[in-house]
Design a protein around this motif. Structure first.
Motif, short mmCIF file in Angstrom:
data_model
loop_
_atom_site.label_atom_id
_atom_site.label_comp_id
_atom_site.label_asym_id
_atom_site.label_seq_id
_atom_site.Cartn_x
_atom_site.Cartn_y
_atom_site.Cartn_z
N ALA A 113 0.99 -1.36 0.52
CA ALA A 113 -0.44 -0.40 -0.22
C ALA A 113 0.96 1.19 -0.16
O ALA A 113 2.43 0.94 0.00
CB ALA A 113 -0.71 0.11 1.39
N ASP A 114 0.22 2.39 -0.64
CA ASP A 114 1.16 3.72 -0.43
C ASP A 114 0.41 3.85 1.39
O ASP A 114 -0.35 4.16 1.45
CB ASP A 114 0.13 4.86 -1.49
N VAL A 115 1.29 4.46 2.15
CA VAL A 115 1.70 4.37 3.80
C VAL A 115 1.76 5.84 3.85
O VAL A 115 3.06 6.78 3.63
CB VAL A 115 2.54 3.38 4.50
N LEU A 116 1.58 6.79 4.63
CA LEU A 116 1.42 8.23 5.56
C LEU A 116 1.37 7.53 7.24
O LEU A 116 0.43 6.04 7.70
CB LEU A 116 0.30 9.00 5.25
N SER A 242 -9.97 -9.08 2.33
CA SER A 242 -10.89 -7.76 0.62
C SER A 242 -10.46 -8.70 -0.75
O SER A 242 -9.10 -7.92 -0.31
CB SER A 242 -11.13 -6.62 1.31
N PRO A 243 -11.28 -8.27 -1.02
CA PRO A 243 -10.89 -8.17 -2.94
C PRO A 243 -11.27 -6.22 -3.71
O PRO A 243 -10.55 -6.62 -4.46
CB PRO A 243 -11.59 -9.14 -3.86
N ALA A 244 -11.76 -5.77 -2.13
CA ALA A 244 -10.96 -4.39 -3.05
C ALA A 244 -10.45 -3.54 -1.73
O ALA A 244 -10.68 -2.68 -2.34
CB ALA A 244 -12.92 -3.96 -2.13
N LEU A 245 -9.19 -3.65 -2.65
CA LEU A 245 -8.24 -3.06 -1.91
C LEU A 245 -7.35 -1.92 -3.59
O LEU A 245 -6.64 -2.45 -4.35
CB LEU A 245 -6.46 -3.65 -1.34
N ASN A 246 -9.06 -0.88 -3.35
CA ASN A 246 -8.46 0.63 -4.32
C ASN A 246 -8.86 1.31 -3.93
O ASN A 246 -9.06 1.58 -2.85
CB ASN A 246 -9.16 -0.33 -5.38
N GLU A 247 -9.08 2.42 -4.25
CA GLU A 247 -9.57 3.86 -4.13
C GLU A 247 -10.63 3.96 -3.19
O GLU A 247 -10.64 4.45 -2.15
CB GLU A 247 -9.50 5.15 -4.57
N ASN A 248 -11.40 2.25 -3.11
CA ASN A 248 -12.94 2.21 -2.33
C ASN A 248 -12.24 1.62 -1.39
O ASN A 248 -13.12 1.89 -0.57
CB ASN A 248 -13.65 1.88 -3.20
N ALA A 264 1.08 4.71 13.73
CA ALA A 264 -0.15 4.24 13.75
C ALA A 264 0.14 5.28 12.21
O ALA A 264 1.18 6.06 11.49
CB ALA A 264 -1.57 5.20 13.76
N ALA A 265 -0.17 4.17 11.16
CA ALA A 265 -0.46 4.44 9.40
C ALA A 265 -1.63 4.16 9.17
O ALA A 265 -2.22 3.61 9.35
CB ALA A 265 0.58 2.99 9.36
N ILE A 266 -1.67 5.19 7.74
CA ILE A 266 -2.90 5.07 6.57
C ILE A 266 -2.27 4.43 5.93
O ILE A 266 -1.06 4.56 5.10
CB ILE A 266 -3.35 6.19 6.64
N LEU A 267 -3.09 2.70 4.95
CA LEU A 267 -2.78 2.60 3.86
C LEU A 267 -3.76 2.73 2.80
O LEU A 267 -5.31 2.35 3.52
CB LEU A 267 -3.51 0.82 4.40
N LEU A 268 -3.12 3.23 1.87
CA LEU A 268 -3.82 3.68 0.71
C LEU A 268 -4.02 2.81 0.11
O LEU A 268 -2.43 3.30 -0.57
CB LEU A 268 -3.66 5.33 0.26
N ASN A 269 -4.79 2.19 -1.40
CA ASN A 269 -4.54 2.06 -2.45
C ASN A 269 -4.89 2.31 -3.68
O ASN A 269 -6.41 3.18 -3.87
CB ASN A 269 -4.91 0.54 -2.69
N GLY A 270 -4.42 2.77 -4.73
CA GLY A 270 -5.50 3.90 -6.55
C GLY A 270 -5.47 5.12 -6.07
O GLY A 270 -5.82 6.08 -6.89
N TYR A 271 -3.78 5.77 -5.21
CA TYR A 271 -4.22 7.33 -4.94
C TYR A 271 -2.90 8.01 -5.77
O TYR A 271 -1.62 7.58 -5.28
CB TYR A 271 -4.96 7.96 -3.69
N SER A 272 -2.94 9.10 -5.92
CA SER A 272 -2.43 9.73 -6.75
C SER A 272 -1.10 10.74 -5.74
O SER A 272 -0.98 10.55 -4.42
CB SER A 272 -2.67 10.64 -7.79
N GLN A 273 0.03 10.52 -6.32
CA GLN A 273 0.65 11.44 -5.03
C GLN A 273 0.32 13.00 -5.08
O GLN A 273 0.58 13.13 -3.92
CB GLN A 273 2.36 11.31 -5.80
N PRO A 274 -0.26 13.48 -5.67
CA PRO A 274 -0.69 14.94 -5.44
C PRO A 274 -2.14 14.48 -4.08
O PRO A 274 -2.24 15.67 -3.19
CB PRO A 274 -1.36 15.74 -6.75
N MET A 275 -2.76 13.18 -3.94
CA MET A 275 -3.51 12.97 -3.13
C MET A 275 -3.30 13.34 -2.25
O MET A 275 -3.51 13.25 -1.26
CB MET A 275 -4.56 12.48 -3.78
N LEU A 276 -2.17 12.36 -2.28
CA LEU A 276 -1.40 12.19 -0.64
C LEU A 276 -0.85 12.73 -0.81
O LEU A 276 -0.80 13.33 0.99
CB LEU A 276 -0.27 10.21 -0.99
#
Length: 407
Positions: A113-116, A242-248, A264-276
């Motif tokens: 995932a993309d992590v913050l 979950s098969p829905a590991l995407n922007e939703n 802690a961490a946020i785990l995101l999938n499908g989001y652009s770098q500007p959104m992060l």
């Protein structure tokens, strides 16, 4: 003399009068009976009070005992020595230490995932949920925000802020029909729920994924209680199923529990770098001068390395074996699943006195009551860990069998 106006609260999204009025007397009784406000030192996995009373802690979320792992402890020390600073106090959007980027890349690879990262799941959720409510994290449409009735207090606390941005409602526990009906009525819906909740259950992630696929439902999961303790390389329950590991699918996890460190961490999938970057800049506590300190980052890097070795599944198996042993001796509604929390039911009138008997016998389990749980569902919350011995579990179960409420 002119009387001054008094404020009448709406209490639409929270009610401190109710929560404190009902809950605080239980906390007072807990403290008066030596079940809260304890001061105790830790040595060889035993807690000792100043009076000399020793007890085994069965109310700790470090499910794999990684918080005391020598590599984790050394990782914290090494990072502070390497960078020569404990907490470089500046907003992450302005200046970051290289080790923070190193950690987020390591966690990103581990969890795919993309992590913050942030200092706590509460601060992350409090900043992230209003961004979802305003449509800025998502497809630009303000969603109906559905909070699960049993969502953790760190999630529910964001209701007022979300209500300033969009419409907020609460649904019954995992009420899929209600969520589905809302998806049919509203252009956009976000469901806020624990992936693994603090009283022993998992979210219906596969059924939710079907709604995500059919209606574009967004789901915000807090999967803090299953991360590390569940799944290959500790990816947790939601990411395992979950098969829905995407922007939703937006996920928050703590690093304080089975991961064994801090933050802690946020785990995101499908989001652009500007959104992060937008999340980083406007996600509340994410952009305050409250980054993970260097020791926490070093410890987390070490824990992430352990997650990539054969040691992690060995620790998971030990945890599951301990859970199975407990279930064989004290059946509960949670028996049979891999979740590390068990709730032994008690009445509101007896939960404190019975909890006192347990700690006097040398074991600490948390008495839980409203508003931690729904009224009338009090109990003793037992948390299983990989480091507990068979003898400790058997002796705890013996005393629990004596004090538990009749079924």
């Amino acid at each position: 003399m002119t009387s001054r106006k008094k404020i009448t609260p709406t209490n639409q999204y929270r009610n401190n009068d109710k929560a404190i009025g009902i809950g605080n007397p239980f906390w007072d009784m807990s403290e008066q009976n030596g079940l809260a406000g304890l001061i105790a030192g830790l040595e060889n996995d035993l807690l000792s009070t100043p009076s000399g009373h020793q007890f085994v802690n069965f109310s700790c979320c470090s499910y794999l005992n990684l918080d005391s792992h020598p590599k984790v402890v050394e990782g914290a020390i090494d990072a502070v020595r390497r960078y020569g600073v404990l907490d470089h106090c500046i907003a992450r959007s302005r200046v970051q230490l290289p080790v923070l980027k190193e950690l987020e890349e390591s966690l990103g690879e581990l969890f795919q995932a993309d992590v913050l990262s942030g200092v706590s799941a509460s601060s992350i959720s409090g900043g992230l949920l209003p961004l979802i409510a305003s449509g800025h994290l998502g497809n630009g449409v303000r969603p109906l925000m559905i909070f699960d009735k049993h969502a953790h207090v760190s999630l529910a606390a964001a209701k007022p802020a979300c209500a300033d941005e969009t419409e907020v409602v609460t649904c019954n526990y995992h009420d899929l029909e209600f969520i589905k009906d809302c998806c049919k009525k509203y252009e956009r819906v976000c469901y806020v729920v624990d992936g693994s909740d603090s009283l022993g259950g998992y979210a219906p992630v596969k059924e939710l994924a079907e709604l995500q696929d059919k209606y574009g439902l967004m789901v915000f999961y807090d999967d803090s209680h299953s991360i590390s303790a569940y799944g290959e390389r500790g990816i947790g329950y939601v990411r395992s199923h979950s098969p829905a590991l995407n922007e939703n699918t937006v996920m928050v996890v703590t690093l304080n529990k089975a991961f064994g460190t801090s933050g802690a961490a946020i785990l995101l999938n499908g989001y652009s770098q500007p959104m992060l970057r937008l999340v980083e800049r406007f996600g509340g506590g994410l952009n305050y001068s409250q980054n993970l300190n260097t020791a926490a980052i070093g410890a987390s890097l070490a824990s992430a390395d352990i997650h990539r070795t054969a040691e992690l599944p060995m620790l998971q198996k030990k945890l599951y074996d301990n859970i199975a042993l407990f279930d064989s001796l004290v059946p509960t509604e949670q028996s049979g699943n891999s979740y590390p929390i068990r709730l032994v039911p008690m009445s509101d009138e007896t939960v404190i006195s019975e909890g006192r008997k347990v700690i006097e016998a040398g074991f600490y389990v948390s008495p839980v009551f409203f508003p931690i749980v729904a009224k009338g569902t009090a109990g003793l919350r037992v948390m299983m860990r990989a480091g507990q011995t068979e003898d400790q579990i058997r002796r705890l179960c013996k005393i629990l069998a004596e004090v538990r409420a009749p079924q």
